[in-house]
Design a protein around this motif. Sequence first.
Motif, mmCIF file in Angstrom:
data_model
loop_
_atom_site.group_PDB
_atom_site.id
_atom_site.type_symbol
_atom_site.label_atom_id
_atom_site.label_comp_id
_atom_site.label_asym_id
_atom_site.label_seq_id
_atom_site.Cartn_x
_atom_site.Cartn_y
_atom_site.Cartn_z
ATOM 1 N N ALA A 5 16.141 36.884 30.922
ATOM 2 C CA ALA A 5 16.779 37.508 32.085
ATOM 3 C C ALA A 5 17.967 36.680 32.551
ATOM 4 O O ALA A 5 18.966 37.214 33.009
ATOM 5 C CB ALA A 5 15.779 37.684 33.216
ATOM 6 N N ALA A 6 17.865 35.363 32.428
ATOM 7 C CA ALA A 6 18.933 34.485 32.898
ATOM 8 C C ALA A 6 20.192 34.624 32.035
ATOM 9 O O ALA A 6 21.276 34.313 32.486
ATOM 10 C CB ALA A 6 18.459 33.037 32.917
ATOM 11 N N THR A 7 20.048 35.071 30.774
ATOM 12 C CA THR A 7 21.217 35.166 29.898
ATOM 13 C C THR A 7 21.820 36.571 29.873
ATOM 14 O O THR A 7 22.794 36.802 29.185
ATOM 15 C CB THR A 7 20.841 34.745 28.461
ATOM 16 N N THR A 8 21.226 37.507 30.587
ATOM 17 C CA THR A 8 21.755 38.870 30.628
ATOM 18 C C THR A 8 23.110 38.866 31.323
ATOM 19 O O THR A 8 23.267 38.296 32.396
ATOM 20 C CB THR A 8 20.790 39.800 31.387
ATOM 21 N N THR A 9 24.082 39.515 30.691
ATOM 22 C CA THR A 9 25.405 39.615 31.307
ATOM 23 C C THR A 9 25.792 41.074 31.442
ATOM 24 O O THR A 9 25.247 41.946 30.769
ATOM 25 C CB THR A 9 26.487 38.881 30.487
ATOM 26 N N THR A 10 26.744 41.320 32.311
ATOM 27 C CA THR A 10 27.300 42.641 32.534
ATOM 28 C C THR A 10 28.780 42.578 32.205
ATOM 29 O O THR A 10 29.475 41.662 32.660
ATOM 30 C CB THR A 10 27.113 43.064 34.012
ATOM 31 N N THR A 11 29.262 43.519 31.415
ATOM 32 C CA THR A 11 30.692 43.581 31.136
ATOM 33 C C THR A 11 31.373 44.226 32.326
ATOM 34 O O THR A 11 30.993 45.313 32.758
ATOM 35 C CB THR A 11 30.965 44.382 29.853
ATOM 36 N N VAL A 12 32.379 43.530 32.852
ATOM 37 C CA VAL A 12 33.112 43.995 34.027
ATOM 38 C C VAL A 12 34.567 44.234 33.631
ATOM 39 O O VAL A 12 35.193 43.392 32.986
ATOM 40 C CB VAL A 12 33.032 42.965 35.177
ATOM 41 N N PHE A 13 35.079 45.396 34.023
ATOM 42 C CA PHE A 13 36.484 45.764 33.805
ATOM 43 C C PHE A 13 37.231 45.446 35.098
ATOM 44 O O PHE A 13 36.905 45.972 36.153
ATOM 45 C CB PHE A 13 36.577 47.259 33.485
ATOM 46 N N VAL A 14 38.209 44.529 35.014
ATOM 47 C CA VAL A 14 39.024 44.182 36.179
ATOM 48 C C VAL A 14 40.444 44.680 35.941
ATOM 49 O O VAL A 14 40.955 44.639 34.827
ATOM 50 C CB VAL A 14 38.997 42.668 36.496
ATOM 51 N N TYR A 15 41.075 45.158 36.993
ATOM 52 C CA TYR A 15 42.373 45.827 36.867
ATOM 53 C C TYR A 15 43.399 45.332 37.868
ATOM 54 O O TYR A 15 44.516 45.824 37.894
ATOM 55 C CB TYR A 15 42.178 47.341 37.066
ATOM 56 N N GLY A 16 43.044 44.354 38.687
ATOM 57 C CA GLY A 16 43.949 43.918 39.748
ATOM 58 C C GLY A 16 43.994 42.414 39.905
ATOM 59 O O GLY A 16 44.329 41.685 38.959
ATOM 60 N N THR A 17 43.638 41.939 41.070
ATOM 61 C CA THR A 17 43.813 40.531 41.429
ATOM 62 C C THR A 17 42.886 39.588 40.675
ATOM 63 O O THR A 17 43.059 38.374 40.758
ATOM 64 C CB THR A 17 43.617 40.321 42.939
ATOM 65 N N LEU A 18 41.932 40.114 39.915
ATOM 66 C CA LEU A 18 41.027 39.261 39.143
ATOM 67 C C LEU A 18 41.520 39.004 37.721
ATOM 68 O O LEU A 18 40.948 38.182 37.004
ATOM 69 C CB LEU A 18 39.624 39.877 39.095
ATOM 70 N N LYS A 19 42.586 39.663 37.302
ATOM 71 C CA LYS A 19 43.112 39.458 35.951
ATOM 72 C C LYS A 19 43.663 38.033 35.801
ATOM 73 O O LYS A 19 44.015 37.387 36.791
ATOM 74 C CB LYS A 19 44.220 40.471 35.633
ATOM 75 N N ARG A 20 43.767 37.601 34.553
ATOM 76 C CA ARG A 20 44.314 36.264 34.265
ATOM 77 C C ARG A 20 45.704 36.128 34.867
ATOM 78 O O ARG A 20 46.547 37.019 34.714
ATOM 79 C CB ARG A 20 44.401 36.020 32.759
ATOM 80 N N GLY A 21 45.935 35.005 35.566
ATOM 81 C CA GLY A 21 47.232 34.734 36.167
ATOM 82 C C GLY A 21 47.421 35.365 37.541
ATOM 83 O O GLY A 21 48.440 35.144 38.183
ATOM 84 N N PHE A 22 46.462 36.136 38.011
ATOM 85 C CA PHE A 22 46.560 36.814 39.302
ATOM 86 C C PHE A 22 45.781 36.049 40.376
ATOM 87 O O PHE A 22 44.989 35.164 40.052
ATOM 88 C CB PHE A 22 46.074 38.264 39.161
#
Length: 176
Positions: A5-22
């Motif tokens: 359970a501790a290694t379960t991850t969720t794929t998250v799609f980010v489109y704004g201020t969370l992108k690299r360099g933002f």
Amino acid sequence: MEGAAATTTTTVFVYGTLKRGFPNHPRLAASGSPFAGVASTAAPVSLVIGPYSVPFLLPAPTPSAGRLVSGELYSASPSALADLDLLEGTHLGVYERRRITVVIDGTSREMEAEAYFANASYAEDLWRRCGGEAAEIGEYTMEHAGRYVPPSGRSPGVSGLMDAVRAFLATAPPDS
């Protein structure tokens, strides 16, 4: 079982201020969520810029509305996801996390991810107030981010962004 359970991850799609360099990417990076690739939405959605130059993703409110929106994918642990939920104000009704189908750039491979959408309670009103189809964008850019106001620069209070959204919705569009 607990270790799995501790290694379960969720794929998250980010489109704004969370992108690299933002502006908010350091928070995502600090959560230990590895970059998993570049993608775009598989179906048109609406991306508009609201108060404080905050991007809001919402389901296309009409059949002719929406664009394919580009973004990035990250693998978020349960604790990273909880931190993202806090940042995105899911507990305040600012955003809600929803499943979305994305296409990995450079391929035709589709996959499911989670993304933060404007809360359904105000999403369509926000779309209209921003200018509807004319205001939709396919990508949140550095130019948009240059006008972004971080939480520390906003009106005080735990629901500052939601208060700003409500005030924005209560005003007439610039050309009305």
